[in-house]
Design an enzyme around this catalytic site. Structure first.
Site, PDB file in Angstrom:
ATOM      1  N   THR A  69       0.840  -1.207   0.000  1.00 13.06           N
ATOM      2  CA  THR A  69       0.000   0.000   0.000  1.00 13.06           C
ATOM      3  C   THR A  69       0.870   1.250   0.000  1.00 13.06           C
ATOM      4  O   THR A  69       0.632   2.190  -0.782  1.00 13.06           O
ATOM      5  CB  THR A  69      -0.930  -0.003   1.244  1.00 13.06           C
ATOM      6  OG1 THR A  69      -1.738  -1.180   1.177  1.00 13.06           O
ATOM      7  CG2 THR A  69      -1.818   1.227   1.277  1.00 13.06           C
ATOM      8  N   ASN A 150      -5.751  -9.519  -7.698  1.00 14.32           N
ATOM      9  CA  ASN A 150      -5.812 -10.289  -6.449  1.00 14.32           C
ATOM     10  C   ASN A 150      -7.056 -11.161  -6.351  1.00 14.32           C
ATOM     11  O   ASN A 150      -7.039 -12.209  -5.719  1.00 14.32           O
ATOM     12  CB  ASN A 150      -5.748  -9.340  -5.244  1.00 14.32           C
ATOM     13  CG  ASN A 150      -6.615  -8.116  -5.399  1.00 14.32           C
ATOM     14  OD1 ASN A 150      -6.473  -7.369  -6.363  1.00 14.32           O
ATOM     15  ND2 ASN A 150      -7.511  -7.899  -4.475  1.00 14.32           N
ATOM     16  N   SER A 198       5.160  -6.216  -2.412  1.00 12.92           N
ATOM     17  CA  SER A 198       4.868  -6.452  -0.999  1.00 12.92           C
ATOM     18  C   SER A 198       5.456  -7.798  -0.608  1.00 12.92           C
ATOM     19  O   SER A 198       5.391  -8.763  -1.372  1.00 12.92           O
ATOM     20  CB  SER A 198       3.350  -6.466  -0.812  1.00 12.92           C
ATOM     21  OG  SER A 198       3.034  -6.793   0.515  1.00 12.92           O
ATOM     22  N   ALA A 199       6.013  -7.866   0.624  1.00  7.07           N
ATOM     23  CA  ALA A 199       6.675  -9.100   1.045  1.00  7.07           C
ATOM     24  C   ALA A 199       5.699 -10.238   1.330  1.00  7.07           C
ATOM     25  O   ALA A 199       5.937 -11.387   0.974  1.00  7.07           O
ATOM     26  CB  ALA A 199       7.514  -8.825   2.297  1.00  7.07           C
ATOM     27  N   HIS A 200       4.565  -9.911   1.972  1.00  6.01           N
ATOM     28  CA  HIS A 200       3.750 -10.998   2.544  1.00  6.01           C
ATOM     29  C   HIS A 200       2.960 -11.798   1.530  1.00  6.01           C
ATOM     30  O   HIS A 200       2.414 -12.846   1.865  1.00  6.01           O
ATOM     31  CB  HIS A 200       2.842 -10.467   3.662  1.00  6.01           C
ATOM     32  CG  HIS A 200       1.692  -9.611   3.254  1.00  6.01           C
ATOM     33  ND1 HIS A 200       0.396 -10.038   3.331  1.00  6.01           N
ATOM     34  CD2 HIS A 200       1.631  -8.347   2.793  1.00  6.01           C
ATOM     35  CE1 HIS A 200      -0.421  -9.061   2.956  1.00  6.01           C
ATOM     36  NE2 HIS A 200       0.313  -8.019   2.615  1.00  6.01           N
ATOM     37  N   THR A 236      13.577   4.983   9.867  1.00  4.96           N
ATOM     38  CA  THR A 236      14.464   3.823  10.030  1.00  4.96           C
ATOM     39  C   THR A 236      13.814   2.587   9.421  1.00  4.96           C
ATOM     40  O   THR A 236      12.650   2.303   9.667  1.00  4.96           O
ATOM     41  CB  THR A 236      14.758   3.590  11.535  1.00  4.96           C
ATOM     42  OG1 THR A 236      15.320   4.788  12.047  1.00  4.96           O
ATOM     43  CG2 THR A 236      15.713   2.435  11.740  1.00  4.96           C
ATOM     44  N   CYS A 322     -12.937  -7.566   2.273  1.00  9.90           N
ATOM     45  CA  CYS A 322     -12.298  -6.288   2.598  1.00  9.90           C
ATOM     46  C   CYS A 322     -11.653  -6.430   3.965  1.00  9.90           C
ATOM     47  O   CYS A 322     -11.809  -7.446   4.632  1.00  9.90           O
ATOM     48  CB  CYS A 322     -13.293  -5.144   2.536  1.00  9.90           C
ATOM     49  SG  CYS A 322     -14.527  -5.219   3.805  1.00  9.90           S
TER      50      CYS A 322
HETATM   51  N1  PLP Z   1      -2.162  -4.545  -4.233  1.00 13.83           N
HETATM   52  C1  PLP Z   1      -2.723  -5.758  -4.333  1.00 13.83           C
HETATM   53  C2  PLP Z   1      -3.074  -6.275  -5.701  1.00 13.83           C
HETATM   54  C3  PLP Z   1      -2.975  -6.516  -3.204  1.00 13.83           C
HETATM   55  O1  PLP Z   1      -3.541  -7.717  -3.328  1.00 13.83           O
HETATM   56  C4  PLP Z   1      -2.637  -5.978  -1.938  1.00 13.83           C
HETATM   57  C5  PLP Z   1      -2.946  -6.727  -0.688  1.00 13.83           C
HETATM   58  O2  PLP Z   1      -4.056  -7.195  -0.509  1.00 13.83           O
HETATM   59  C6  PLP Z   1      -2.038  -4.713  -1.873  1.00 13.83           C
HETATM   60  C7  PLP Z   1      -1.814  -4.039  -3.043  1.00 13.83           C
HETATM   61  C8  PLP Z   1      -1.631  -4.100  -0.566  1.00 13.83           C
HETATM   62  O3  PLP Z   1      -0.422  -4.651  -0.095  1.00 13.83           O
HETATM   63  P1  PLP Z   1      -0.051  -4.566   1.451  1.00 13.83           P
HETATM   64  O4  PLP Z   1      -0.974  -5.458   2.169  1.00 13.83           O
HETATM   65  O5  PLP Z   1       1.380  -5.014   1.538  1.00 13.83           O
HETATM   66  O6  PLP Z   1      -0.183  -3.137   1.866  1.00 13.83           O
END
Ligand code: PLP
Length: 380
Positions: A69, A150, A198-200, A236, A322
């Protein structure tokens, strides 16, 4: 338990856990010049190399952030700030809220780019918007298009769209969050100017991400402070999170051939569901991530399905979950032409590095059983 919600968060890879623990044990600030600080800096720069290598980029062009994000927000707002608002954001109708909302609040003009029924950004719509672009009136065109969706897993025609925008003298921002570790990602081939990660979603920890930007691409910081990350993102760095990100990026790219194989199990699962009749699989005609399946049986509410699956030990999400956990109307499915009743019946399964072939079969068994129970109730 079968975890089938990798597009929400992938379980932490062991490589990432090990790297995080090692980084936590250093306990120093990567900006400090003493020995422990230099050790922390080394961890940070190793992770930068690992993430950069995962997208075939050079490490210097990568800025670490607190997640996808923030990376998307930095790209969108950073471009709008640098161009002093003299731009129009061309945002695809299926962007994640992180992109759609940051575009909306950026203060710049926004145009929505249509998607086709298959779930892909409509290149004809984009090219007709760019034809005879009046820069005096609309400023620089800035494309905002994700790499893979997603909800449906549909892979977007990013390289073609970015080329169209480039020809029109514009810039391209890509949300690559769902692509990393799930498909090959090469920034040069994509031809975009900014790529958010994004890492996760790739088996790293939550709360770490990165923005890659083409050398020389315009960007103005939004966060001022200690001047970390080339002064584009002060604060940091989250060293352990970033170390885990680097390790996960490297491991997931090394494992991509196994990830690709998930498609054959996903397709087998979908074939069983479709054999039931009346099942729609969203985005199945388009290129898709190998791990994702978003399907619906009209009138069988998503909440009911998610609960039935959960009771049977299978974690899936509604077509569009959501952050509050509530089910809301999916703008992605609506943009693809699905009516409300069908969209409200959509659930998403997404598998990943720890999934086994039998997980797909069990998911199909449990879902079909829930559907049969519902049908029996209906006719009773
Ligand atoms: N963009 C997409 C396509 C996503 O699926 C997500 C997470 O659901 C994000 C952005 C946001 O990433 P983060 O959760 O690392 O802020």
């Amino acid at each position: 338990m079968i975890y089938a919600d990798y597009n929400a968060t992938a379980p932490l890879r062991p490589e990432a856990r090990d790297a995080m623990i090692a980084a936590l044990e250093v306990g120093a600030n990567p900006s400090s010049v003493h020995g422990p600080g230099r050790k922390a800096r080394k961890i940070l720069e190793t992770a930068r190399r690992q993430v950069a290598s995962a997208i075939s980029a050079i490490p210097q062009d990568l800025i670490f952030t607190s997640g996808g994000t923030e990376a998307i927000a930095l790209a969108i707002n950073g471009v709008v700030r640098q161009l002093e608002g003299k731009c129009t954001l061309l945002v695809s109708a299926i962007e994640h809220e992180a992109a759609a909302k940051n575009a909306g609040y950026s203060g710049a003009a926004v145009q929505s780019v249509y998607v086709t029924r298959t779930g892909e950004a409509d290149l004809e719509d984009l090219s007709s918007r760019l034809a005879n672009w009046d820069t005096d009136r609309h400023g620089t065109p800035v494309l905002v298009l994700m790499l893979a969706n997603n909800e449906t897993g549909v892979i977007q025609p990013v390289a073609q769209a970015a080329a169209l925008v480039r020809e029109a003298g514009g810039l391209a921002i890509c949300d690559g969050v769902q692509g990393l570790g799930k498909m090959p990602v090469n920034v040069s081939l994509l031809g975009v100017d900014y790529l958010a990660l994004s890492a996760h979603k790739a088996g790293g920890p939550q709360g770490a991400g990165a923005l890659w930007l083409r050398s020389g691409a315009p960007l103005k910081a939004g966060l001022y402070g200690g001047g970390q990350e080339r002064s584009l993102r002060s604060g940091t760095e989250n060293l352990a999170g970033i170390a885990g990100f680097g390790a996960a990026a490297e491991a997931s790219v090394a494992d991509i051939s196994n990830f690709t194989k998930l498609a054959q199990h996903r397709d087998r699962m979908e074939a069983r569901l479709k054999a039931e009749g009346g099942v729609t699989v969203f985005g199945e005609e388009a290129p898709r991530l190998p791990n994702t399946s978003n399907f619906a049986y009209g009138g069988f509410r998503a909440e009911t399905q998610v609960m039935a699956m959960d009771l049977a030990g299978i974690a899936v999400s509604s077509g569009s979950a959501c952050s509050s956990g509530k089910v809301k109307r999916s703008l992605v499915l609506a943009a693809m032409g699905a009516d409300d009743a069908l969209a409200e019946s959509a659930i998403r399964t997404s598998f990943g590095w720890r999934s086994k072939p039998e997980d797909f079969d069990r998911t199909a068994d449990v879902w079909l059983k829930a559907l049969h129970q519902r049908k029996t109730k209906e006719t009773a």
